[in-house]
Design an enzyme around this catalytic site. Structure first.
Site, short mmCIF file in Angstrom:
data_model
loop_
_atom_site.label_atom_id
_atom_site.label_comp_id
_atom_site.label_asym_id
_atom_site.label_seq_id
_atom_site.Cartn_x
_atom_site.Cartn_y
_atom_site.Cartn_z
N LYS A 3 10.16 -2.33 -1.64
CA LYS A 3 8.90 -3.07 -1.61
C LYS A 3 7.69 -2.15 -1.50
O LYS A 3 6.56 -2.60 -1.62
CB LYS A 3 8.89 -4.06 -0.44
CG LYS A 3 9.91 -5.17 -0.60
CD LYS A 3 9.85 -6.13 0.56
CE LYS A 3 10.89 -7.23 0.38
NZ LYS A 3 10.88 -8.17 1.49
N CYS A 4 7.93 -0.86 -1.27
CA CYS A 4 6.85 0.11 -1.07
C CYS A 4 6.56 0.85 -2.38
O CYS A 4 7.44 1.47 -2.97
CB CYS A 4 7.26 1.11 0.01
SG CYS A 4 6.16 2.52 0.18
N GLY A 5 5.30 0.80 -2.81
CA GLY A 5 4.90 1.46 -4.05
C GLY A 5 5.11 2.96 -4.02
O GLY A 5 5.59 3.55 -5.00
N ARG A 32 8.80 3.64 -4.37
CA ARG A 32 9.25 3.41 -5.76
C ARG A 32 8.82 4.56 -6.67
O ARG A 32 9.59 5.02 -7.52
CB ARG A 32 8.70 2.08 -6.30
CG ARG A 32 9.36 0.86 -5.70
CD ARG A 32 9.00 -0.42 -6.47
NE ARG A 32 7.58 -0.60 -6.67
CZ ARG A 32 6.78 -1.27 -5.84
NH1 ARG A 32 7.26 -1.80 -4.74
NH2 ARG A 32 5.49 -1.40 -6.12
#
Length: 114
Positions: free
Chosen positions: A10-12, A15
């Site tokens: 969920k963390c940019g 990712r």
């Protein structure tokens, strides 16, 4: 080269770091979703030691109650205990390779480990 990333999908930043690892030729990536499979307290202590940072520097403040609990000013043992009990308190992504460990914020910091 082997690389392990403690990842939150969920963390940019997490990712983007994972994408950098996957695009590097010759890098075999192990992805650990640390919220589902948290590292042990001992593993966290080892990761921070190898990264050359204090556990407080690996403490996630945003989106947690860490500040209200006084964790940024707590001693390392208290912070590690809290992280082991509640992995949401672990800042991400942590990456470990043969060259070392880093908290990869910003994500380009991962290139130093490759």
């Amino acid at each position: 080269m082997k690389a392990t990333i403690w990842h939150n999908p969920k963390c940019g930043t997490s990712r983007k770091t994972l994408a950098i690892l996957k695009e590097m030729p010759g890098v075999e990536v192990t992805v650990i979703e640390y919220l589902k499979n948290p590292p042990t307290r001992a593993k966290l202590a080892q990761l921070y030691k190898d990264a050359g940072i204090a556990p407080q520097e690996g403490l996630r403040i945003r989106g947690t109650d860490a500040r209200e609990r006084g964790l940024p000013d707590a001693d390392a043992d208290t912070v590690l205990d809290a992280m082991a009990a509640e992995p949401i308190l672990i800042e991400r992504p942590l990456v470990e390779t043969d060259k070392g460990v880093a908290l990869c914020r910003p994500q380009d910091k991962v290139r130093e480990l490759l």
